[in-house]
Design a protein around this motif. Structure first.
Motif, short mmCIF file in Angstrom:
data_model
loop_
_atom_site.label_atom_id
_atom_site.label_comp_id
_atom_site.label_asym_id
_atom_site.label_seq_id
_atom_site.Cartn_x
_atom_site.Cartn_y
_atom_site.Cartn_z
N MET A 27 -3.82 47.82 25.14
CA MET A 27 -1.90 47.58 25.39
C MET A 27 -1.75 46.44 26.35
O MET A 27 -0.74 45.71 25.93
CB MET A 27 -1.53 48.73 25.44
N TYR A 30 -2.54 43.35 24.73
CA TYR A 30 -1.44 42.89 23.73
C TYR A 30 -0.33 42.31 24.34
O TYR A 30 0.13 41.15 23.62
CB TYR A 30 -1.15 43.91 22.68
N VAL A 39 7.35 41.07 22.76
CA VAL A 39 7.16 42.83 23.11
C VAL A 39 8.81 43.23 23.15
O VAL A 39 9.08 44.26 22.34
CB VAL A 39 6.39 43.07 24.19
N HIS A 42 10.01 43.36 19.88
CA HIS A 42 9.86 44.50 19.17
C HIS A 42 10.56 45.95 19.63
O HIS A 42 10.90 46.65 18.75
CB HIS A 42 8.13 44.88 19.44
N HIS A 69 1.55 51.28 19.87
CA HIS A 69 2.24 49.83 20.40
C HIS A 69 2.53 50.38 21.77
O HIS A 69 3.07 51.52 22.03
CB HIS A 69 3.48 49.54 19.39
#
Length: 120
Positions: A27, A30, A39, A42, A69
């Motif tokens: 993560m 990511y 992010v 999101h 996530h």
């Protein structure tokens, strides 16, 4: 809502459940690869879709707990995962649509958590 996020994070660290959540290396990678701005987008999308309504679909179960996530893990770690937790941890009223200021606050909390985790 907390005016001082350091106080919030101090309180969350005293919760055995909340303090058990951490971003794993995948993560963190990511976040590094996608960038903090994506992010954050999101996070806004997830909050608007899953928490903004007065009566969210599947409230209390709408935020995955598995390592799916970074935003979802951050939500559990910060008590921003459902309307009940928002009320308990952040004193955000239930049974009404979230305001834009509340959504911004929630995303700010989530992003601060993610930034702290990625700095470790």
């Amino acid at each position: 809502m907390y005016k001082n996020l350091n106080e919030l994070f101090d309180s969350l660290e005293h919760s055995k459940f909340r303090s058990s959540f951490h971003l794993n290396s995948k993560m963190k990678e990511y976040v590094k690869n996608k960038g903090i701005c994506l992010v954050e987008r999101h996070a806004y999308d997830f909050i608007n879709e899953r928490l903004k309504p007065a009566y969210p679909k599947n409230d209390g179960k709408q935020t995955p707990m598995r390592q799916v996530h970074p935003v979802f893990i951050a939500q559990h770690a910060t008590g921003t995962c459902c309307r009940r937790c928002l009320f308990k941890w952040h004193n955000i009223s239930m049974y009404r649509e979230l305001t834009e200021d509340e959504i911004s606050y929630i995303v700010k909390v989530i992003m601060k958590y993610i930034e702290r985790e990625c700095a470790m």
